[in-house]
Design an enzyme around this catalytic site. Structure first.
Site, PDB file in Angstrom:
ATOM      1  N   HIS A   1      -1.384   4.329   1.000  1.00  0.00           N
ATOM      2  CA  HIS A   1      -2.048   4.575  -0.288  1.00  0.00           C
ATOM      3  C   HIS A   1      -3.525   4.874  -0.098  1.00  0.00           C
ATOM      4  O   HIS A   1      -4.096   5.732  -0.789  1.00  0.00           O
ATOM      5  CB  HIS A   1      -1.857   3.349  -1.182  1.00  0.00           C
ATOM      6  CG  HIS A   1      -2.192   3.565  -2.614  1.00  0.00           C
ATOM      7  ND1 HIS A   1      -3.279   2.982  -3.227  1.00  0.00           N
ATOM      8  CD2 HIS A   1      -1.565   4.284  -3.582  1.00  0.00           C
ATOM      9  CE1 HIS A   1      -3.313   3.327  -4.503  1.00  0.00           C
ATOM     10  NE2 HIS A   1      -2.289   4.113  -4.745  1.00  0.00           N
ATOM     11  N   CYS A   2      -4.151   4.190   0.849  1.00  0.00           N
ATOM     12  CA  CYS A   2      -5.588   4.372   1.084  1.00  0.00           C
ATOM     13  C   CYS A   2      -5.938   5.801   1.488  1.00  0.00           C
ATOM     14  O   CYS A   2      -7.059   6.262   1.248  1.00  0.00           O
ATOM     15  CB  CYS A   2      -6.055   3.419   2.174  1.00  0.00           C
ATOM     16  SG  CYS A   2      -5.774   1.676   1.852  1.00  0.00           S
ATOM     17  N   LEU A   3      -5.009   6.501   2.117  1.00  0.00           N
ATOM     18  CA  LEU A   3      -5.267   7.860   2.607  1.00  0.00           C
ATOM     19  C   LEU A   3      -5.107   8.926   1.534  1.00  0.00           C
ATOM     20  O   LEU A   3      -5.364  10.103   1.798  1.00  0.00           O
ATOM     21  CB  LEU A   3      -4.307   8.188   3.754  1.00  0.00           C
ATOM     22  CG  LEU A   3      -4.529   7.462   5.079  1.00  0.00           C
ATOM     23  CD1 LEU A   3      -3.387   7.773   6.039  1.00  0.00           C
ATOM     24  CD2 LEU A   3      -5.864   7.855   5.704  1.00  0.00           C
TER      25      LEU A   3
ATOM     26  N   ASN B   1       0.817  -1.209   0.000  1.00  0.00           N
ATOM     27  CA  ASN B   1       0.000   0.000   0.000  1.00  0.00           C
ATOM     28  C   ASN B   1       0.855   1.265   0.000  1.00  0.00           C
ATOM     29  O   ASN B   1       0.672   2.177   0.801  1.00  0.00           O
ATOM     30  CB  ASN B   1      -0.951  -0.025   1.200  1.00  0.00           C
ATOM     31  CG  ASN B   1      -2.199   0.806   0.990  1.00  0.00           C
ATOM     32  OD1 ASN B   1      -2.402   1.808   1.655  1.00  0.00           O
ATOM     33  ND2 ASN B   1      -3.045   0.392   0.065  1.00  0.00           N
TER      34      ASN B   1
END
Length: 350
Positions: free
Chosen positions: A342-344, A291
């Protein structure tokens, strides 16, 4: 707008900015708000060294003074439910060829901003404010001048559920896109046609294995397999036969070995380690090195204070992006809400 004029770019192409949606006391981050603010401040600082950071926050005063004073920080005062910009942010296409001034005057924009429906990962969580963000940002904060807009609110799609090589191939997971409360009653073949048409891709590669324990997105691809230049796939492997995820990730690895590029060639595969299991109140968290976030000149790589595995992961990602600086980000707080670096984030291409 001619749909064939645009393409879905790879993450490593030049970027103008990265979007962050800031945590605040009315989000699930409240019990450890100071910790996540410190982590995201580090991320914002590293991004701002190289490109603009767009920060969505209910009130600018909620941001650390350091960020409010930074030249490359654009503050957007808008309400939000949570912080996962990868999934509620816009997916932005690039024009095949740079438009001339005359074409821009004719509204043939360099970029096209796609606004998909975000429904809280299959209606698991409240998402009303988050789902409204792409349109609000585009319409209020000055993107109208160089960015077209398309409304895709009739189709549920999260940015973390797709990966692309920037050359017409899209990767996704069957466990996510076929999960309940996304786009039923559409079948896999019908969803694939929707993806091709809306994202302007030529083919869709479906992965069927590798769902991390603790992942509440139903198996986003950006936690397990990532695209990199030169037909490279960076993926998570598992060597511990006693790990409950072992068989599933072995099956993922075998599937990846059997994939071929659009030209019929095997992919270059780079294998990341599986972090040692991390628990929060007895629940395993979805820690992953896959990520990471690619930005101009650098890669922000999640680490978990596991010295040997952190070092191995940084080395592998460096092989995938040899011309970029590796920037480790301590993601132990981020995974407490079941995501990582990465999700943020959501990048906006040039």
């Amino acid at each position: 707008m001619n749909k064939k004029e645009y393409r879905l770019p790879a993450e490593w192409e030049p970027q103008q900015s990265v979007m962050l949606t800031w945590p605040h006391k009315d989000t699930d981050w409240a019990p450890y708000l100071d910790d996540i603010v410190a982590t995201m401040t580090t991320m914002a600082r590293e991004i701002a060294r190289r490109e603009e950071v767009m920060i969505v926050v209910p009130q600018a005063s909620m941001l650390p003074e350091e960020l409010r004073q930074m030249e490359r920080v654009r503050i957007m005062e808008l309400p939000s439910n949570d912080t996962w910009a990868r999934d509620h942010g816009p997916i932005v296409l690039k024009r095949m060829q740079e438009p001339s001034p005359q074409e821009i005057a004719e509204r043939k924009f360099p970029l096209c901003w796609l606004d998909f429906c975000f429904n809280g990962w299959g209606e698991k969580f409240e998402a009303l404010w988050d789902n409204m963000l792409p349109l609000k940002i585009w319409s209020i904060y000055g993107f109208v001048g160089n960015t077209g807009f398309e409304d895709h609110e009739d189709f549920v799609l999260e940015g973390g559920s797709i990966e692309t090589d920037g050359r017409g191939t899209l990767f996704t997971t069957s466990q996510c896109l076929l999960a309940p409360h996304r786009n039923q009653p559409l079948l896999q073949e019908e969803i694939e046609e929707q993806l091709k048409r809306r994202l302007r891709v030529n083919r869709v590669v479906w992965l069927d294995h590798g769902n991390l324990v603790g992942d509440d997105t139903d198996g986003h691809i950006d936690t397990i397999v990532r695209c990199a230049p030169d037909d490279t796939l960076v993926y998570v492997g598992c060597d511990d036969e006693n790990d409950e995820q072992y068989e599933d990730f072995k099956a993922l690895e075998e599937q990846l070995k059997g994939l071929r590029t659009a030209d019929g060639k095997p992919y270059r595969l780079l294998r990341l380690p599986m972090p040692d299991a991390i628990y929060d109140d007895g629940d395993r968290l979805p820690a992953t090195y896959a990520n990471f976030l690619v930005i101009n000149g650098a890669v922000l790589v999640p680490i978990y204070q596991q010295e040997a595995k952190d070092a191995e992961a940084l080395s592998i990602v460096q092989k995938a992006f040899p011309d970029r600086e590796m920037v480790p980000i301590d993601a132990r707080t981020i995974i407490r809400q079941h995501g990582s670096v990465h999700c943020l984030t959501m990048q906006i291409p040039e």
